[in-house]
Design a protein around this motif. Structure first.
Motif, short mmCIF file in Angstrom:
data_model
loop_
_atom_site.label_atom_id
_atom_site.label_comp_id
_atom_site.label_asym_id
_atom_site.label_seq_id
_atom_site.Cartn_x
_atom_site.Cartn_y
_atom_site.Cartn_z
N ILE A 18 0.89 -4.98 -1.20
CA ILE A 18 1.31 -4.42 -0.17
C ILE A 18 0.24 -3.52 0.58
O ILE A 18 0.10 -3.79 2.00
CB ILE A 18 2.46 -3.53 -0.45
N VAL A 19 -0.55 -2.67 -0.15
CA VAL A 19 -1.72 -2.16 0.59
C VAL A 19 -2.70 -3.17 1.01
O VAL A 19 -2.99 -2.70 2.17
CB VAL A 19 -2.50 -1.04 -0.33
N MET A 20 -2.94 -4.16 0.44
CA MET A 20 -3.92 -5.28 0.87
C MET A 20 -3.40 -6.00 2.34
O MET A 20 -3.87 -6.06 3.25
CB MET A 20 -4.22 -6.36 -0.05
N SER A 21 -1.96 -5.87 2.25
CA SER A 21 -1.31 -6.36 3.59
C SER A 21 -1.51 -5.56 4.73
O SER A 21 -1.47 -5.97 5.95
CB SER A 21 0.08 -7.11 3.28
N ALA A 22 -1.20 -4.03 4.25
CA ALA A 22 -1.52 -3.17 5.26
C ALA A 22 -2.77 -3.22 6.06
O ALA A 22 -2.91 -2.91 7.10
CB ALA A 22 -1.04 -1.78 4.62
N PHE A 23 -4.07 -3.36 5.07
CA PHE A 23 -5.29 -3.40 5.45
C PHE A 23 -5.21 -4.76 6.38
O PHE A 23 -6.15 -4.46 7.65
CB PHE A 23 -6.08 -3.49 4.09
N HIS A 24 -4.79 -5.85 6.14
CA HIS A 24 -4.92 -6.95 6.94
C HIS A 24 -4.07 -6.63 8.40
O HIS A 24 -5.01 -6.99 9.39
CB HIS A 24 -4.03 -7.90 6.36
N MET A 25 -3.11 -5.66 8.29
CA MET A 25 -2.59 -5.41 9.62
C MET A 25 -3.58 -4.52 10.43
O MET A 25 -3.66 -4.49 11.75
CB MET A 25 -1.09 -4.69 9.41
N TRP A 26 -3.93 -3.64 9.76
CA TRP A 26 -4.98 -2.78 10.29
C TRP A 26 -6.25 -3.60 10.86
O TRP A 26 -6.42 -3.43 12.30
CB TRP A 26 -5.80 -1.49 9.49
#
Ligand code: HEM
Length: 142
Positions: free
Chosen positions: A91-99
């Protein structure tokens, strides 16, 4: 079970494609910050960034999620400690993707505010996450 292994193979292929983009896009941002706004180099970076995100990273992230959740249910891993920890890190990796996607839009509109050093440091985030995720899923320490 054969189906499980085939979906897991697809999962690893998607993960590799997603990670390739997630490591490369911040590198492009590092070079892009050095290019003057409106210059031919800056316009070329915009095209490269958009294609990398749209053609490689977004589809790879979606396939990683679909195949990962499918094998999680097939294997009955949902309640295992390693899986819950891996899930949180993904989920943190996906948030980084969104950033990164938000920063790509900022560059496209010539309003990036993050420094070259900021993007160099941002690169460490997916590196640490990827190492922890792979250890969790392969070693299954808890
Ligand atoms: C998007 C959410 C994700 C879910 C729900 C998920 C779930 C899973 C599950 C259930 C397995 C099978 C484990 C087994 O059979 O022992 C697996 C395998 C694997 N996953 Fe993920 N995963 C996700 C994302 C990722 C990410 C982001 C990475 C790497 C950065 C990753 C790397 C791997 C690797 C390398 C394997 C193969 C492990 C092995 O065969 O021993 N996964 N994943």
């Amino acid at each position: 079970m054969a189906a499980y292994d085939w979906i897991k193979a697809l999962h690893v292929i998607a993960v590799i494609s997603w990670m390739a983009g997630i490591f490369y896009l911040p590198r492009l941002f590092v070079y892009h910050t050095a290019a003057p706004k409106g210059s031919p180099q800056s316009e070329t970076f915009k095209v490269m960034e958009q294609k990398l995100l749209r053609i490689i990273m977004n589809p790879a992230m979606i396939v990683t999620w679909i195949t990962g959740l499918t094998i999680a249910m097939m294997g009955g891993w949902e309640r295992q400690g390693w899986f819950m920890a891996k899930f949180a890190l993904v989920i943190v990796m996906s948030a980084f993707h969104m950033w990164l996607a938000a920063k790509r839009r900022a560059f496209a509109e010539d309003r990036n505010t993050v420094s070259e050093r900021g993007y160099r440091m941002a690169n460490e985030v997916p590196t640490v996450l990827m190492i922890a995720i792979v250890i969790l899923v392969v070693v299954k320490p808890f």
